[in-house]
Design a protein around this motif. Sequence first.
Motif, PDB file in Angstrom:
ATOM      1  N   LEU A   1       0.821  -1.209   0.000  1.00 24.01           N
ATOM      2  CA  LEU A   1       0.000   0.000   0.000  1.00 24.01           C
ATOM      3  C   LEU A   1       0.856   1.261   0.000  1.00 24.01           C
ATOM      4  N   ALA A   2       1.986   1.211   0.710  1.00 22.64           N
ATOM      5  CA  ALA A   2       2.879   2.374   0.730  1.00 22.64           C
ATOM      6  C   ALA A   2       3.456   2.640  -0.660  1.00 22.64           C
ATOM      7  N   GLY A   3       3.902   1.571  -1.330  1.00 24.16           N
ATOM      8  CA  GLY A   3       4.409   1.739  -2.693  1.00 24.16           C
ATOM      9  C   GLY A   3       3.335   2.228  -3.639  1.00 24.16           C
ATOM     10  N   ALA A   4       2.114   1.714  -3.471  1.00 20.98           N
ATOM     11  CA  ALA A   4       1.003   2.142  -4.324  1.00 20.98           C
ATOM     12  C   ALA A   4       0.629   3.597  -4.073  1.00 20.98           C
ATOM     13  N   ALA A   5       0.711   4.034  -2.800  1.00 15.80           N
ATOM     14  CA  ALA A   5       0.389   5.428  -2.476  1.00 15.80           C
ATOM     15  C   ALA A   5       1.358   6.377  -3.158  1.00 15.80           C
ATOM     16  N   PHE A   6       2.625   6.013  -3.181  1.00 18.33           N
ATOM     17  CA  PHE A   6       3.615   6.853  -3.858  1.00 18.33           C
ATOM     18  C   PHE A   6       3.367   6.880  -5.363  1.00 18.33           C
ATOM     19  N   LEU A   7       3.043   5.705  -5.938  1.00 15.78           N
ATOM     20  CA  LEU A   7       2.755   5.660  -7.369  1.00 15.78           C
ATOM     21  C   LEU A   7       1.521   6.504  -7.695  1.00 15.78           C
ATOM     22  N   THR A   8       0.524   6.486  -6.812  1.00 12.54           N
ATOM     23  CA  THR A   8      -0.679   7.293  -7.018  1.00 12.54           C
ATOM     24  C   THR A   8      -0.327   8.779  -7.084  1.00 12.54           C
ATOM     25  N   LYS A   9       0.519   9.233  -6.159  1.00 14.10           N
ATOM     26  CA  LYS A   9       0.947  10.642  -6.173  1.00 14.10           C
ATOM     27  C   LYS A   9       1.726  10.954  -7.438  1.00 14.10           C
ATOM     28  N   ALA A  10       2.580  10.031  -7.825  1.00 11.08           N
ATOM     29  CA  ALA A  10       3.393  10.250  -9.024  1.00 11.08           C
ATOM     30  C   ALA A  10       2.517  10.362 -10.268  1.00 11.08           C
ATOM     31  N   MET A  11       1.515   9.477 -10.370  1.00  6.24           N
ATOM     32  CA  MET A  11       0.623   9.516 -11.524  1.00  6.24           C
ATOM     33  C   MET A  11      -0.174  10.823 -11.573  1.00  6.24           C
ATOM     34  N   ALA A  12      -0.586  11.293 -10.405  1.00 12.02           N
ATOM     35  CA  ALA A  12      -1.319  12.565 -10.365  1.00 12.02           C
ATOM     36  C   ALA A  12      -0.429  13.707 -10.838  1.00 12.02           C
ATOM     37  N   LEU A  13       0.853  13.676 -10.473  1.00 12.37           N
ATOM     38  CA  LEU A  13       1.783  14.727 -10.899  1.00 12.37           C
ATOM     39  C   LEU A  13       1.994  14.709 -12.409  1.00 12.37           C
TER      40      LEU A  13
END
Length: 434
Positions: free
Chosen positions: A289-301
């Motif tokens: 979930l932590a890795g996915a949360a970072f990927l989610t932020k990255a995709m939004a950027l």
Amino acid sequence: MADLLTLGIFLLIFMVVLLGGGIWIAFSLAAVGYVATALVNPTPGLFLASAFWESTGSWTLAALPMFVWMGEILFRTRLSQELFNGLSPWFRRLPGRLLHVNIFACGIFGAVSGSSAATCATISKIALPELQRRGYDETLSIGSLATSGTLGILIPPSIIMVVYAVSVQSSIIRLFIAGLIPGLIVMALFSSYIVGWALLNPEKQPPAEPRMTFGEKLRASAQLIPCVLLIIVVIGSMFAGWATATEAAAVGVLGSLVLAAVTRTLSWQTFMESLTGATRLSCMINIILAGAAFLTKAMALTGIPAALASGVAAMELGPYGLIAILTVVYLILGCVVDGVSMIVLTTTITVPLVTAAGFDLVWFGIFIVLLVEIAQVTPPVGFNLFVMQGLTGREQGMVARASLPFFAMLLVTVAIITAWPRLVTWLPDLLLNR
């Protein structure tokens, strides 16, 4: 738009390479997120740190290890034996007889477990020898147990639902309530198939068992009382609004320990085994979930999800066309990744799409859970196939073929809730919007 498409394809290929190389899913997600962030921001490390902290420091996520621990404790009790003995007298005259016990025992155990593999393994250890001893068809016995075990993630409480709720910032309790009616639909469809099969194949039915009086049935059903009380305490307290999901999970752990002590299956060894198993699984899910949360932020950027949503909207597929495409995508994903990974890998992209199409996120959560159920019996990585393979010694292909009719019933359930989404959202709206 073309630049974002190129970037998206590059990141997808990069992730496939990492996963194909055996890199842990959590680290693969974080690595892809880091590269994506670095392309649009000079300080990707700050986003990495904040995403990891925010995702693992969530109070909502505190319910996860408790529900996992509760399931681990119950896995080591005699609850499955009591469920089988308490339910079996009521199905002796129904076509298919004890095969229906597989379904309802898995449904009840799923209401206190939250895990598909644990539900499948626990009930199968008791049911398989009994069914084999009484002469039931082996193929149908294996298929019904492998697929009924998936009810552990649809009937609340559900570990997969907690993961989805944290990923999309949705209400855990609303998701739990929403899973009840689809869970009952799945159980009804499974039982209907068994009745139909039994009527068409009477020669494969074992001899009828002696009749029991109503009083004898009631006395046998007394063994269900501990499990029913635990379900009422855990799920009832949430549905009544007396406890949050985290509080109810903590009460469930206490109730499970009491139940294990009463049945004399609680020892220091089983206590430590349950704690170790819960810690290991919870840590694995948390880091994913932590890795996915970072990927989610990255995709939004990067703006990729918004661009994809706009692109899909421009295709004018319509809501049902979108759901049809997503169903195929998730069925394919289910062949190669586990349920938690299916959710964290896709919600970044799919949530904006289904939101733009007008779908309720709670409904979409149940939709995904049903497809994760299907993934549990989809080769080559279906966990329930591995469980049944280990218990029976049969090849995975045989277990998968035995599960096919019930696999079809799960697809029918997906079609039903898509055609009538109120079957999912009606009950949580009724109970929580009073």
